[in-house]
Scaffold this active site. Structure first.
Site, PDB file in Angstrom:
ATOM      1  N   CYS A 195     -14.060   3.335 -28.032  1.00  0.00           N
ATOM      2  CA  CYS A 195     -15.378   3.886 -28.287  1.00  0.00           C
ATOM      3  C   CYS A 195     -16.149   4.118 -26.981  1.00  0.00           C
ATOM      4  O   CYS A 195     -17.167   3.470 -26.726  1.00  0.00           O
ATOM      5  CB  CYS A 195     -16.098   2.866 -29.163  1.00  0.00           C
ATOM      6  SG  CYS A 195     -17.429   3.556 -30.043  1.00  0.00           S
ATOM      7  N   GLU A 196     -15.614   4.949 -26.127  1.00  0.00           N
ATOM      8  CA  GLU A 196     -16.248   5.270 -24.835  1.00  0.00           C
ATOM      9  C   GLU A 196     -15.814   6.691 -24.486  1.00  0.00           C
ATOM     10  O   GLU A 196     -14.622   7.009 -24.596  1.00  0.00           O
ATOM     11  CB  GLU A 196     -15.697   4.380 -23.697  1.00  0.00           C
ATOM     12  CG  GLU A 196     -15.923   2.919 -23.819  1.00  0.00           C
ATOM     13  CD  GLU A 196     -17.141   2.418 -23.066  1.00  0.00           C
ATOM     14  OE1 GLU A 196     -17.798   3.210 -22.358  1.00  0.00           O
ATOM     15  OE2 GLU A 196     -17.429   1.229 -23.208  1.00  0.00           O
ATOM     16  N   GLY A 209       0.779  -1.241   0.000  1.00  0.00           N
ATOM     17  CA  GLY A 209       0.000   0.000   0.000  1.00  0.00           C
ATOM     18  C   GLY A 209       0.804   1.280   0.000  1.00  0.00           C
ATOM     19  O   GLY A 209       0.224   2.369  -0.079  1.00  0.00           O
ATOM     20  N   PRO A 228       4.937  -4.752  -0.734  1.00  0.00           N
ATOM     21  CA  PRO A 228       4.806  -3.599  -1.623  1.00  0.00           C
ATOM     22  C   PRO A 228       4.678  -4.025  -3.085  1.00  0.00           C
ATOM     23  O   PRO A 228       5.342  -4.981  -3.513  1.00  0.00           O
ATOM     24  CB  PRO A 228       6.109  -2.829  -1.396  1.00  0.00           C
ATOM     25  CG  PRO A 228       7.092  -3.874  -0.985  1.00  0.00           C
ATOM     26  CD  PRO A 228       6.311  -4.930  -0.236  1.00  0.00           C
ATOM     27  N   TYR A 240       0.162  -1.442 -12.093  1.00  0.00           N
ATOM     28  CA  TYR A 240      -1.268  -1.454 -12.435  1.00  0.00           C
ATOM     29  C   TYR A 240      -1.510  -0.821 -13.813  1.00  0.00           C
ATOM     30  O   TYR A 240      -2.514  -0.151 -14.034  1.00  0.00           O
ATOM     31  CB  TYR A 240      -2.100  -0.777 -11.337  1.00  0.00           C
ATOM     32  CG  TYR A 240      -1.830  -1.406  -9.978  1.00  0.00           C
ATOM     33  CD1 TYR A 240      -2.212  -2.714  -9.715  1.00  0.00           C
ATOM     34  CD2 TYR A 240      -1.139  -0.712  -8.989  1.00  0.00           C
ATOM     35  CE1 TYR A 240      -1.932  -3.308  -8.504  1.00  0.00           C
ATOM     36  CE2 TYR A 240      -0.845  -1.307  -7.767  1.00  0.00           C
ATOM     37  CZ  TYR A 240      -1.244  -2.607  -7.535  1.00  0.00           C
ATOM     38  OH  TYR A 240      -0.959  -3.195  -6.326  1.00  0.00           O
ATOM     39  N   ARG A 293       3.151  -1.344  -5.867  1.00  0.00           N
ATOM     40  CA  ARG A 293       3.307  -0.064  -6.563  1.00  0.00           C
ATOM     41  C   ARG A 293       4.652   0.618  -6.249  1.00  0.00           C
ATOM     42  O   ARG A 293       5.314   1.132  -7.148  1.00  0.00           O
ATOM     43  CB  ARG A 293       2.170   0.865  -6.126  1.00  0.00           C
ATOM     44  CG  ARG A 293       2.133   2.175  -6.852  1.00  0.00           C
ATOM     45  CD  ARG A 293       1.126   3.137  -6.201  1.00  0.00           C
ATOM     46  NE  ARG A 293      -0.093   2.531  -5.769  1.00  0.00           N
ATOM     47  CZ  ARG A 293      -1.243   2.525  -6.459  1.00  0.00           C
ATOM     48  NH1 ARG A 293      -1.304   3.130  -7.613  1.00  0.00           N
ATOM     49  NH2 ARG A 293      -2.324   1.938  -5.968  1.00  0.00           N
TER      50      ARG A 293
HETATM   51  N1  LLP Z   1      -1.097  -7.012  -0.637  1.00  0.00           N
HETATM   52  C1  LLP Z   1      -2.417  -7.133  -0.843  1.00  0.00           C
HETATM   53  C2  LLP Z   1      -3.155  -8.109  -0.061  1.00  0.00           C
HETATM   54  C3  LLP Z   1      -3.065  -6.337  -1.800  1.00  0.00           C
HETATM   55  O1  LLP Z   1      -4.372  -6.464  -1.990  1.00  0.00           O
HETATM   56  C4  LLP Z   1      -2.313  -5.399  -2.546  1.00  0.00           C
HETATM   57  C5  LLP Z   1      -2.959  -4.552  -3.553  1.00  0.00           C
HETATM   58  C6  LLP Z   1      -0.927  -5.303  -2.307  1.00  0.00           C
HETATM   59  C7  LLP Z   1      -0.354  -6.122  -1.338  1.00  0.00           C
HETATM   60  C8  LLP Z   1      -0.049  -4.351  -3.040  1.00  0.00           C
HETATM   61  O2  LLP Z   1      -0.450  -3.043  -2.838  1.00  0.00           O
HETATM   62  P1  LLP Z   1       0.471  -1.830  -3.326  1.00  0.00           P
HETATM   63  O3  LLP Z   1       1.742  -1.854  -2.531  1.00  0.00           O
HETATM   64  O4  LLP Z   1       0.727  -2.021  -4.763  1.00  0.00           O
HETATM   65  O5  LLP Z   1      -0.368  -0.631  -3.085  1.00  0.00           O
HETATM   66  N2  LLP Z   1      -5.325  -1.194  -9.238  1.00  0.00           N
HETATM   67  C9  LLP Z   1      -5.166  -0.214  -8.175  1.00  0.00           C
HETATM   68  C10 LLP Z   1      -4.433  -0.778  -6.993  1.00  0.00           C
HETATM   69  C11 LLP Z   1      -5.094  -2.014  -6.427  1.00  0.00           C
HETATM   70  C12 LLP Z   1      -4.331  -2.628  -5.280  1.00  0.00           C
HETATM   71  C13 LLP Z   1      -4.898  -3.945  -4.893  1.00  0.00           C
HETATM   72  N3  LLP Z   1      -4.194  -4.624  -3.835  1.00  0.00           N
HETATM   73  C14 LLP Z   1      -4.466   1.025  -8.758  1.00  0.00           C
HETATM   74  O6  LLP Z   1      -4.164   1.040  -9.944  1.00  0.00           O
HETATM   75  O7  LLP Z   1      -4.253   2.000  -8.042  1.00  0.00           O
END
Ligand code: LLP
Length: 415
Positions: free
Chosen positions: A343-344, A240, A275, A372, A277
């Site tokens: 087309c949106e 996150g 992590p 993502y 992102r």
């Molecule tokens: N662990 C779990 C259980 C998760 O559900 C996620 C992300 C992560 C780790 C990794 O999170 P990060 O460090 O990447 O924030 N598509 C969305 C983000 C969806 C995240 C879903 N879960 C976007 O493009 O912002």
């Protein structure tokens, strides 16, 4: 590596490679990732939390190209998978099963079997029913399933509602008020071995505060578990950690580490981070070409060859990605809508954006697209998914070919 994407003589580079080289060789839209940017992000993350006994598991949902996973595996990271497909990719990338964690609010029987037979470090459990299912499946395979229970701490991660996961209203985890009970049930099931507790409160979190709230709750929870005779090997605080998308929101992971390390340091086992992102977003761009420009009395449009099927974040979350021309010119700036070919009306990359006057054939880079981006792309409008390229200094490697029309129909059975 601080400056992954830089202008030299008014042209945009990735590391030491002129990005136009890639656009011309492989066409557009094409995703480009910096090897050294990604590895540096892993190093920066590890280093920030260096005092802790920890395992950093790259959450491959952010970018699951096998070559990208392989980079992080080579850098010593564990892997967080959210589906059988991601687990398959992780294994192909050479990940060590004892460093893989298997997540997911809705695992199928097939996926649970796959994870157990792979001998992953742990499966995270998100409901009472899942405890029973994993126990039964493990029994049928004559195995003991290592599990962690995902606790929903009910804290507000202060992020976009679609990527907030730690509130009671979200589908994830077992509510903290019921989770002691879940651990007791797990303890009584013969084919489960409790190894950890887990949380993940959301994504693109830009301040340590929500983590502090959630971790404080989790530590009290772990103390209660200890009193009830359950000692854990792992405490998983999820992923996150946010990144800067627009140049105005600098995020310093050391600030997170300074706030969170003292809370986590007393835990006797290993801290797990997931992590996604943070490790990939700012090391990737999506290259696109201007197809047409047009204006009416309300708007100026720049129509590019990347659409919402290639990068859905602007459409889905109103995400604001910076867009940079591959070649800077001296044209005056214009306020335009940069839109795709789908087309949106929701197919936009950026609205009311101030950018140098764009001409047909110009190349643009959609910044911070390493997480993502490709993974959320689709074939909508029967569009071929983009190519992906990895850059190391002035070398580049095609790591996914652009799809062909034949690829698009290869699974179809014509009757
Ligand atoms: N662990 C779990 C259980 C998760 O559900 C996620 C992300 C992560 C780790 C990794 O999170 P990060 O460090 O990447 O924030 N598509 C969305 C983000 C969806 C995240 C879903 N879960 C976007 O493009 O912002």
């Amino acid at each position: 590596m601080n400056n992954i994407f830089n202008y030299k003589n008014n042209e945009l580079f990735c590391e030491d490679l002129l990005l136009k080289t890639i656009a011309e060789k492989f066409g557009t839209p094409t995703y480009v990732y910096s090897i050294n940017g990604m590895l540096d992000s892993l190093f920066i993350f590890e280093n920030a939390f260096k005092i802790l006994n920890k395992l950093v598991c790259y959450s491959v949902k952010a970018n699951s190209n096998i070559s990208v996973i392989k980079l992080f595996v080579g850098g010593g990271a564990g892997i967080d998978c959210n589906s059988g497909g991601e687990l398959f990719r992780a294994i192909k990338a050479g990940a060590t099963p004892s460093k893989i964690i298997f997540t997911g609010v809705g695992k199928t029987e097939e996926e649970i079997k796959f994870a157990l037979e792979t001998k992953v470090l742990m499966l995270k459990v998100e409901s009472f029913q899942e405890l029973e299912s994993i126990n039964n499946i493990a029994a049928s395979l004559n195995l003991i399933a290592p599990i962690a229970i995902r606790v929903n701490p009910d804290v507000d991660a202060k992020t976009h509602p679609y990527i907030s996961t730690g509130l009671a209203e979200n589908k994830f985890g077992i509510n903290i008020s019921e989770a002691q009970n879940a651990f007791q049930i797990a303890k009584s099931l013969p084919n489960l071995k409790i190894v950890g507790v887990d949380m993940h409160i959301g994504s693109q979190i830009t301040t340590p505060l929500p983590y502090k709230d959630a971790i404080n709750k989790l530590i009290l929870f772990v103390n209660d578990l200890n009193k009830n005779g359950i000692i854990l090997e792992h405490l998983d605080v999820g992923g996150g950690f946010g990144v800067d998308y627009d140049g105005n929101n600098k995020i310093n992971i050391s600030e997170f580490a300074n706030e969170l390390t003292p809370l986590l340091n007393n835990f006797k086992g290993k801290i797990i981070f997931e992590p996604g992102r943070f490790l990939t977003a700012n090391s990737g761009v999506l290259l696109t070409k201007v197809l047409f420009t047009k204006s009416n009395n309300k708007k100026e449009f720049v129509i590019v060859d990347a659409g919402m099927n290639d990068i859905v974040r602007p459409t889905l979350y109103n995400a604001l990605h910076e867009i940079k021309p591959l070649k800077v010119n001296s044209n005056p700036k214009n306020v335009v809508d940069i839109v795709g070919p789908v087309c949106e009306s929701a197919d936009f990359i950026r609205k009311n954006y101030s950018i140098q006057n764009c001409n047909q054939g110009d190349y643009l880079a959609i910044m911070s697209s390493g997480a993502y981006g490709f993974v959320m792309s689709s074939n909508y409008n029967t569009r071929r998914r983009a190519a992906e390229v990895l850059v190391d200094k002035n070398n580049f490697y095609l790591i996914r070919k652009r799809e062909t029309f034949q690829d698009l129909i290869s699974g179809e059975i014509i009757i």
